[in-house]
Write a protein that holds these residues in place. Structure first.
Motif, PDB file in Angstrom:
ATOM      1  N   PHE A   1     -11.226   9.236 -34.335  1.00  0.00           N
ATOM      2  CA  PHE A   1      -9.842   9.490 -33.910  1.00  0.00           C
ATOM      3  C   PHE A   1      -8.856   8.527 -34.583  1.00  0.00           C
ATOM      4  N   VAL A   2      -9.247   7.245 -34.714  1.00  0.00           N
ATOM      5  CA  VAL A   2      -8.324   6.268 -35.320  1.00  0.00           C
ATOM      6  C   VAL A   2      -9.017   5.423 -36.385  1.00  0.00           C
ATOM      7  N   GLU A   3     -10.197   5.869 -36.849  1.00  0.00           N
ATOM      8  CA  GLU A   3     -10.934   5.216 -37.935  1.00  0.00           C
ATOM      9  C   GLU A   3     -11.250   3.749 -37.657  1.00  0.00           C
ATOM     10  N   GLN A   4     -11.497   3.429 -36.394  1.00  0.00           N
ATOM     11  CA  GLN A   4     -11.774   2.045 -36.010  1.00  0.00           C
ATOM     12  C   GLN A   4     -13.007   2.002 -35.132  1.00  0.00           C
ATOM     13  N   GLU A   5     -14.012   1.177 -35.511  1.00  0.00           N
ATOM     14  CA  GLU A   5     -15.123   0.871 -34.612  1.00  0.00           C
ATOM     15  C   GLU A   5     -14.904  -0.572 -34.139  1.00  0.00           C
ATOM     16  N   HIS A   6     -15.947  -1.167 -33.536  1.00  0.00           N
ATOM     17  CA  HIS A   6     -15.868  -2.572 -33.099  1.00  0.00           C
ATOM     18  C   HIS A   6     -14.774  -2.736 -32.036  1.00  0.00           C
ATOM     19  N   ILE A   7     -14.764  -1.769 -31.131  1.00  0.00           N
ATOM     20  CA  ILE A   7     -13.679  -1.610 -30.159  1.00  0.00           C
ATOM     21  C   ILE A   7     -13.631  -2.736 -29.130  1.00  0.00           C
ATOM     22  N   GLY A   8     -14.794  -3.241 -28.735  1.00  0.00           N
ATOM     23  CA  GLY A   8     -14.812  -4.313 -27.730  1.00  0.00           C
ATOM     24  C   GLY A   8     -14.051  -5.535 -28.201  1.00  0.00           C
ATOM     25  N   ALA A   9     -14.401  -5.988 -29.408  1.00  0.00           N
ATOM     26  CA  ALA A   9     -13.756  -7.184 -29.947  1.00  0.00           C
ATOM     27  C   ALA A   9     -12.271  -6.941 -30.222  1.00  0.00           C
ATOM     28  N   LEU A  10     -11.963  -5.765 -30.747  1.00  0.00           N
ATOM     29  CA  LEU A  10     -10.556  -5.432 -31.031  1.00  0.00           C
ATOM     30  C   LEU A  10      -9.706  -5.568 -29.776  1.00  0.00           C
ATOM     31  N   ILE A  11     -10.253  -5.029 -28.704  1.00  0.00           N
ATOM     32  CA  ILE A  11      -9.507  -4.980 -27.451  1.00  0.00           C
ATOM     33  C   ILE A  11      -9.401  -6.368 -26.824  1.00  0.00           C
ATOM     34  N   ALA A  12     -10.482  -7.141 -26.891  1.00  0.00           N
ATOM     35  CA  ALA A  12     -10.437  -8.513 -26.383  1.00  0.00           C
ATOM     36  C   ALA A  12      -9.369  -9.299 -27.139  1.00  0.00           C
ATOM     37  N   ASP A  13      -9.322  -9.081 -28.460  1.00  0.00           N
ATOM     38  CA  ASP A  13      -8.357  -9.771 -29.313  1.00  0.00           C
ATOM     39  C   ASP A  13      -6.920  -9.393 -28.921  1.00  0.00           C
ATOM     40  N   TYR A  14      -6.650  -8.109 -28.837  1.00  0.00           N
ATOM     41  CA  TYR A  14      -5.280  -7.675 -28.534  1.00  0.00           C
ATOM     42  C   TYR A  14      -4.881  -7.949 -27.093  1.00  0.00           C
ATOM     43  N   ALA A  15      -5.873  -8.229 -26.239  1.00  0.00           N
ATOM     44  CA  ALA A  15      -5.555  -8.652 -24.878  1.00  0.00           C
ATOM     45  C   ALA A  15      -5.346 -10.164 -24.814  1.00  0.00           C
ATOM     46  N   GLY A  16      -5.448 -10.834 -25.973  1.00  0.00           N
ATOM     47  CA  GLY A  16      -5.217 -12.279 -26.023  1.00  0.00           C
ATOM     48  C   GLY A  16      -6.424 -13.097 -25.612  1.00  0.00           C
ATOM     49  N   LEU A  17      -7.604 -12.468 -25.560  1.00  0.00           N
ATOM     50  CA  LEU A  17      -8.781 -13.157 -25.037  1.00  0.00           C
ATOM     51  C   LEU A  17      -9.747 -13.632 -26.119  1.00  0.00           C
TER      52      LEU A  17
END
Lengths: 387, 387
Positions: free
Chosen positions: B57-73
């Motif tokens: 859908f958005v050509e991105q895997e590694h979703i856990g880390a991406l989301i932790a990063d963008y949540a500031g964590l």
């Protein structure tokens, strides 16, 4: 938390497996693990599978259920879950399986990893792997994985004086080990000249600095330690588990020569295990590129920052050295089916601790695994010991 | 196993969110959950995220880390894991978070789900969703998800005499509920005629029998029950968890009118919770198509096989009926961002049990969720109760 042991392990040969489908790769590894644990499928309480990108490599998602089905376990409606963290998917599969057993949620649990990478062209493979990094800030600018690690290598060599020859020695050592591993993709020893004269991929990284594109699967079976001797005389205990994340993009790190997630995951695993660096007999690290092994050795605390090149040059990371690194041959020689690698590291560690690693055996009580996703946005470490 | 409670919930509005990126969708839901739990990000010990197919859908895997990063964590190196089981990814995210807390591995854990489906054309969406079924035996023959559920509906109507009007009543009831849910994609009540006169998608299923394509995210925060009152006056306890798999392909099932994984997952959740069907005040079921809700009600044991159409027609599954089904509006009216749906079901259940579901409130002590992957190759159920 209950104590947990590995009671069975299985691994396919790694390589370009044109003759085998995605789903059959897993079945092969799973069957080997069941045979090794001397149990049949109906004893399995839960399955986890690490896979990075079957959605793009073979146009299939819903991998957990698919694999449970093809393993013949849909008949017992076994819970089956896929986990993904790019190239750390396998390590995370093991972590979830460990947690499931430790919690008491399940008793006999499979942790598997599988990737079929050769059913698409290399242009697609390169693009799929770029999805492990930050698509919106890295991939979109055209940078590939060798390019990202080349930036780390350039900065590292500049700052710490790592030589091109020291870097090449990582590959030479891992090919030496891989030559002794019957499952390895590459089983030929190489020389420094092989590396130094190979095609330039992303300066300073050459072809023999890079792990290959690989098909493969691995599976291990976990059980509560108190039940482990029902299945095996040589259970291997999970002593510690550590996982950590960092920024998805390299440019957001404080220092690209240190993978802060490796530091954090390593420390967490050591703290849980209650052991010291000196107690570790060998470590399977994530050498997707030669520079990655250099960073891993340091970030896990086996030597000071800047010293891993010298350590490697002196032969201290070879089998028989002070801290043997990647006795399996690592990603470099064993091959790197991204979702399977983390589980293969556990497979190798169990084989070593059981005394079953013919030709590459290290005599020790304790071993460690280190699995990295992307350029270090996910890292997962485990420490294992004989019982 | 430690007892576990939900201490905070957050959910974005569901819909076609052109203005919001994949990564910001999660951040919005996560921030709402943190605010609800009255804590800040640095208290988070671990994150799980359900996502079906960001790789396509958005050509991105590694979703856990991406989301932790963008949540500031990323600054605290929080462990972050993506789980996937097609449309059941959200439910599995919750299950892993529950296990992590129950085991003692982590204390404060986020279970999130996110999907951004509208960044590609509908032809791509249809193909991506086909990856939840068996690509090699179903998708390759050209069958889409509405087609698969149409086969279930055809067989079911033939065998049990379910009428077209009874099937349509599922959609009417869920749109009635969705109209009262501020996060729902569709907030307009519809009539039987709306459904019966809508475009034919796959006979007998019409447009208003199908859940829509949706962007959205949801996040909930779990903690050990003994610590829950540090954060909230209304912790909601997890009473039971059940997960099951079945064959990935529909043609391998013994009976396509019964989702055997729903039967197994439901039974496991009830057994763990130690409650009866009659104790359940409402259930959020996976109504990706109207026929799916009919099957779910029966396979979970709320009525005999073949009777759910009549139950629906009589209004017994509406709010105020004998067993209210999908007070949130379900996938049908609330929308179905595939990776987020399972977590949204938990969000709705917690809101209901706290007494916070304004306009659609059901007065009860116990609620249940039922999340399905594909045509039932994965099912995950949870039962929740007031403390």
């Amino acid at each position: 938390m209950r104590e947990v042991a590995v009671i069975g392990v299985g691994c396919t040969k790694f390589g370009e497996k044109w003759e085998t489908s995605f789903r059959n790769l897993f079945v092969e590894a799973g069957a080997l693990a069941l045979e090794d644990a001397n149990i049949s499928g109906e004893h399995i309480d839960e399955i986890f599978v690490g896979n990075m990108s079957a959605g793009r490599f073979v146009e299939q998602e819903h991998i957990g259920a698919l694999i449970a089905d093809y393993a013949g376990l849909a008949t017992i409606n076994v819970p089956a879950t896929r986990v993904e963290a790019a190239c750390a998917s396998g390590g995370l599969s093991f972590r979830q399986a460990y947690t499931a057993v430790a919690s008491g949620m399940s008793d006999i649990v499979v942790a598997a990893g599988v990737e079929k990478m050769t059913d698409v062209g290399t242009d697609v493979t390169t693009d799929v792997l770029a999805a492990a990094a930050d698509r919106e800030w890295e991939g979109i600018a055209g940078i590939t994985f060798p390019g990202l690690y080349a930036m780390i290598a350039t900065q590292y060599m500049h700052r710490y004086g790592l030589t091109r020859e020291q870097l090449a020695q990582v590959a030479v050592k891992n090919h030496d080990n891989g030559a002794k591993n019957p499952n390895a993709q590459f089983r030929k020893p190489i020389t420094l000249d092989t590396v130094l004269n190979s095609t330039l991929v992303a300066d300073p990284l050459r072809l023999f600095d890079c792990s290959p594109v690989t098909d493969g699967a691995a599976a291990v079976i976990l059980a509560p330690l108190e039940r482990a001797r029902e299945f095996t005389d040589t259970p291997i205990k999970v002593l510690g588990a550590g996982q950590a994340s960092s920024t998805i993009a390299l440019h957001d790190r404080k220092d690209i020569c240190t993978l802060d997630a490796t530091v954090a995951a390593g420390n967490r695993a050591f703290q849980m295990a209650g052991v010291e660096r000196k107690d570790i007999g060998f470590v399977e690290v994530h050498d997707c590129f030669t520079i990655a092994e250099i960073c891993a050795i340091e970030d896990l605390g086996f030597c000071k920052k800047g010293e891993a090149g010298k350590l490697t040059e002196e032969g201290q990371t070879a089998i028989g050295g002070k801290i043997p690194v990647n006795p399996s041959g690592g990603l470099k020689a064993c091959g790197h089916p991204v979702g399977a690698t983390g589980v293969k590291q556990v497979y190798e560690t169990v084989k070593q601790l059981r005394g079953d690693a013919k030709g590459r055996q290290i005599d020790t009580e304790i071993g460690m695994t280190h699995n990295v996703g992307g350029t270090g946005a996910t890292v997962v470490c485990h420490i294992f010991g004989r019982v």
